[in-house]
Design a protein around this motif. Structure first.
Motif, PDB file in Angstrom:
ATOM      1  N   PHE A 125       5.183   7.849  10.126  1.00  0.00           N
ATOM      2  CA  PHE A 125       5.024   7.030   8.918  1.00  0.00           C
ATOM      3  C   PHE A 125       3.774   7.390   8.121  1.00  0.00           C
ATOM      4  N   ALA A 126       2.705   7.814   8.786  1.00  0.00           N
ATOM      5  CA  ALA A 126       1.435   8.032   8.087  1.00  0.00           C
ATOM      6  C   ALA A 126       1.380   9.376   7.372  1.00  0.00           C
ATOM      7  N   PHE A 127       2.237  10.320   7.756  1.00  0.00           N
ATOM      8  CA  PHE A 127       2.228  11.618   7.080  1.00  0.00           C
ATOM      9  C   PHE A 127       2.466  11.438   5.583  1.00  0.00           C
ATOM     10  N   ARG A 128       3.432  10.605   5.240  1.00  0.00           N
ATOM     11  CA  ARG A 128       3.726  10.373   3.814  1.00  0.00           C
ATOM     12  C   ARG A 128       2.556   9.700   3.121  1.00  0.00           C
ATOM     13  N   TRP A 129       1.840   8.822   3.823  1.00  0.00           N
ATOM     14  CA  TRP A 129       0.699   8.146   3.214  1.00  0.00           C
ATOM     15  C   TRP A 129      -0.345   9.163   2.772  1.00  0.00           C
ATOM     16  N   PHE A 130      -0.673  10.099   3.657  1.00  0.00           N
ATOM     17  CA  PHE A 130      -1.675  11.104   3.316  1.00  0.00           C
ATOM     18  C   PHE A 130      -1.132  12.119   2.314  1.00  0.00           C
ATOM     19  N   ASN A 131       0.142  12.439   2.428  1.00  0.00           N
ATOM     20  CA  ASN A 131       0.738  13.447   1.550  1.00  0.00           C
ATOM     21  C   ASN A 131       0.791  12.970   0.101  1.00  0.00           C
ATOM     22  N   CYS A 132       1.082  11.685  -0.095  1.00  0.00           N
ATOM     23  CA  CYS A 132       1.230  11.119  -1.450  1.00  0.00           C
ATOM     24  C   CYS A 132       0.095  10.164  -1.798  1.00  0.00           C
ATOM     25  N   LEU A 133      -0.909  10.075  -0.941  1.00  0.00           N
ATOM     26  CA  LEU A 133      -2.086   9.233  -1.173  1.00  0.00           C
ATOM     27  C   LEU A 133      -1.723   7.772  -1.468  1.00  0.00           C
ATOM     28  N   LEU A 134      -0.694   7.296  -0.790  1.00  0.00           N
ATOM     29  CA  LEU A 134      -0.280   5.896  -0.798  1.00  0.00           C
ATOM     30  C   LEU A 134       0.440   5.465  -2.083  1.00  0.00           C
ATOM     31  N   ILE A 135       0.709   6.399  -2.970  1.00  0.00           N
ATOM     32  CA  ILE A 135       1.342   6.045  -4.242  1.00  0.00           C
ATOM     33  C   ILE A 135       2.721   5.417  -4.033  1.00  0.00           C
ATOM     34  N   ARG A 136       3.438   5.861  -3.030  1.00  0.00           N
ATOM     35  CA  ARG A 136       4.790   5.340  -2.805  1.00  0.00           C
ATOM     36  C   ARG A 136       4.807   4.033  -2.022  1.00  0.00           C
ATOM     37  N   GLU A 137       3.647   3.587  -1.574  1.00  0.00           N
ATOM     38  CA  GLU A 137       3.599   2.418  -0.696  1.00  0.00           C
ATOM     39  C   GLU A 137       3.152   1.143  -1.389  1.00  0.00           C
ATOM     40  N   ILE A 138       2.546   1.244  -2.573  1.00  0.00           N
ATOM     41  CA  ILE A 138       2.044   0.052  -3.263  1.00  0.00           C
ATOM     42  C   ILE A 138       2.607   0.003  -4.674  1.00  0.00           C
ATOM     43  N   PRO A 139       2.605  -1.166  -5.309  1.00  0.00           N
ATOM     44  CA  PRO A 139       3.079  -1.264  -6.694  1.00  0.00           C
ATOM     45  C   PRO A 139       2.292  -0.313  -7.605  1.00  0.00           C
ATOM     46  N   PHE A 140       2.987   0.289  -8.531  1.00  0.00           N
ATOM     47  CA  PHE A 140       2.359   1.336  -9.342  1.00  0.00           C
ATOM     48  C   PHE A 140       1.210   0.796 -10.191  1.00  0.00           C
ATOM     49  N   HIS A 141       1.257  -0.490 -10.557  1.00  0.00           N
ATOM     50  CA  HIS A 141       0.180  -1.022 -11.395  1.00  0.00           C
ATOM     51  C   HIS A 141      -1.142  -1.128 -10.641  1.00  0.00           C
ATOM     52  N   LEU A 142      -1.100  -0.959  -9.295  1.00  0.00           N
ATOM     53  CA  LEU A 142      -2.330  -0.988  -8.505  1.00  0.00           C
ATOM     54  C   LEU A 142      -2.884   0.409  -8.217  1.00  0.00           C
ATOM     55  N   VAL A 143      -2.101   1.433  -8.538  1.00  0.00           N
ATOM     56  CA  VAL A 143      -2.475   2.794  -8.142  1.00  0.00           C
ATOM     57  C   VAL A 143      -3.772   3.236  -8.807  1.00  0.00           C
ATOM     58  N   THR A 144      -3.909   2.993 -10.096  1.00  0.00           N
ATOM     59  CA  THR A 144      -5.117   3.474 -10.775  1.00  0.00           C
ATOM     60  C   THR A 144      -6.370   2.780 -10.240  1.00  0.00           C
ATOM     61  N   ARG A 145      -6.251   1.499  -9.867  1.00  0.00           N
ATOM     62  CA  ARG A 145      -7.406   0.820  -9.268  1.00  0.00           C
ATOM     63  C   ARG A 145      -7.769   1.468  -7.935  1.00  0.00           C
ATOM     64  N   LEU A 146      -6.763   1.765  -7.115  1.00  0.00           N
ATOM     65  CA  LEU A 146      -7.012   2.433  -5.848  1.00  0.00           C
ATOM     66  C   LEU A 146      -7.670   3.790  -6.076  1.00  0.00           C
TER      67      LEU A 146
END
Length: 462
Positions: A363-384
């Protein structure tokens, strides 16, 4: 930012997180105690306190009020939780106050009964902290304005400010500076940006705007894969379904891949362009992202935006090159470190995942590969990503702590699931209704755990 302040930060954090060494016969109790202390510190944060070295934003009822200026709406979908009233938002700190009071109460008292004076005092404290939060936001905007308007930007100071979030209308300039794409000296900035944008155009004419007969078979296959992936990028945000937007993504990704042959194009890099595209478009388009039309911009503006995306993507990935080379060893190394940190912080959930046979790579490979973009609402991505870019070269190591904090948000839930249920749960995490409140909690815990463990690598030794 973190490196330059390591001496001061480490001594401060040593005081804040000082605790007795665990007894060999009660290690799980110590882990629970440390975890509870972390949560108490975060709850204290919600009352307006700050973590040493980082000024963290408290929850506001309306993100737009933070800056008194319109900002783009990056939300994937509008939900009841995302549109909570100011009254509902203010209840969150109140709960934190009540929980902190309970944990500080006299032992052996079963339940704490709140008197009328207790409630009144808590309400007054929440009200005053809310007023303080608005004042702090106004002061932060002034600090950003002062820093960005200087002849030479102090990058370390800018990193410190950006870690806790960047005002949306200042984000394009701030990101260019943090990534080293734009120089700190304002007199040289326009000239360098103009030259880099022309260089991107030269790359397009040399590598992209050519017939397939002049490409190798590998280049043709790579371009086809990019063309397949672009329509799949952030599929639940309608803006990215515009054909011209997908073409812009395709040009940026193909040009980057051709100029970085050690890795070439790897699926997942397409996601990493999207925050840059949204932020740099926000300089030219107003209102909700759902109403944006890239076709309303001139070809020259689109070209400049693509160039900025290309160079910022290059700068970002320069610091994590082995994440996307053959077999992606950088990501595998960080996943292993994530497993170790989770084991030290929350041994029960780590043991349960191991007993069920769940590997972190699943599960964590995708987190690092996409830097969590696919795991949280997109409106929070720029803040992250404000925090990502503020970390600079230290980002890969800090990602481990962010993702540990992210995973352990659901510690209790995970311990109730079997293997198949955990796989399904982690592939479809219940973050669709997340607001800035939840994201700030994740970042706060990550910072505290980083302070506890990063300067004490022996704690992570097997």
């Amino acid at each position: 930012m973190k490196n330059s302040n390591s001496n001061n930060s480490s001594s401060t954090n040593h005081t804040q997180f000082d605790h007795k060494p665990p007894r060999n016969d009660d290690s799980s109790t110590t882990i629970d105690s440390r975890f509870n202390q972390t949560l108490k510190n975060v709850q204290g944060l919600l009352k307006g306190r700050s973590i040493p070295g980082k000024v963290l934003l408290t929850r506001r009822s309306d993100p737009a009020d933070e800056l008194s200026l319109p900002s783009p709406d990056y939300r994937r979908s509008q939900s009841a939780r995302d549109t909570r009233t100011s009254e509902e938002a203010n209840k969150l700190p109140e709960k934190a106050v009540q929980n902190t009071s309970k944990e500080a109460s006299i032992p052996n008292v079963g339940k704490l009964k709140l008197t009328a004076s207790n409630i009144e005092n808590a309400s007054n404290e929440v009200q005053s902290s809310s007023i303080g939060a608005r004042a702090t936001d106004s002061a932060r905007v002034m600090k950003f304005t002062k820093e960005l308007s200087g002849t030479t930007v102090r990058l370390e100071k800018l990193r410190e400010l950006a870690w806790s979030g960047v005002p949306p209308y200042m984000r394009p300039t701030t990101w260019r500076l943090l990534l080293g794409y734009a120089p700190p000296n304002s007199d040289r900035r326009e000239g360098i940006l103009r030259r880099k944008r022309l260089e991107y155009l030269d790359c397009l004419s040399q590598f992209y705007d050519i017939p397939d007969t002049e490409r190798s078979d590998d280049e043709i296959n790579m371009l086809r894969q990019i063309a397949v992936d672009c329509p799949r990028t952030v599929p639940d945000v309608s803006f990215f379904q515009q054909e011209q937007v997908q073409k812009s993504l395709e040009r940026v990704l193909y040009t980057w891949a051709i100029r970085h042959p050690a890795s070439g194009y790897v699926q997942g890099i397409n996601d990493l362009v999207t925050p840059f595209l949204i932020v740099f478009l926000s300089e030219h388009l107003e209102g909700s992202i759902d109403t944006w039309l890239i076709s309303t911009l001139s070809l020259q503006k689109i070209s400049e935006i693509e160039a900025d995306c290309y160079w910022c993507l290059s700068k970002l990935l320069d610091g994590m090159q082995d994440h996307y080379t053959f077999a992606q060893p950088g990501i595998q190394r960080l996943v292993f470190k994530l497993k170790e940190i989770v084991r030290r912080i929350d041994e029960p959930v780590s043991r349960h995942m191991e007993e069920q046979g769940l590997e972190f790579l699943q599960f964590a490979f995708r987190w690092f590969n996409c830097l969590l973009i696919r795991e949280i609402p997109f409106h929070l991505v720029t803040r992250l990503w404000d925090t990502y870019l503020a970390e600079g070269d230290a980002l890969p190591d800090f990602l481990v702590y962010i993702y540990a904090s992210f995973l352990l948000t659901w510690s209790d839930e995970l311990q109730k699931l079997d293997f198949q249920e955990m796989v399904m749960f982690l592939q479809h995490l219940p973050t669709q209704n997340w607001s800035h409140q939840e994201l700030e909690m994740v970042l706060s815990r990550a910072y505290m755990w980083h302070s506890m463990f990063n300067c004490s690598p022996r704690h992570l030794a097997s």
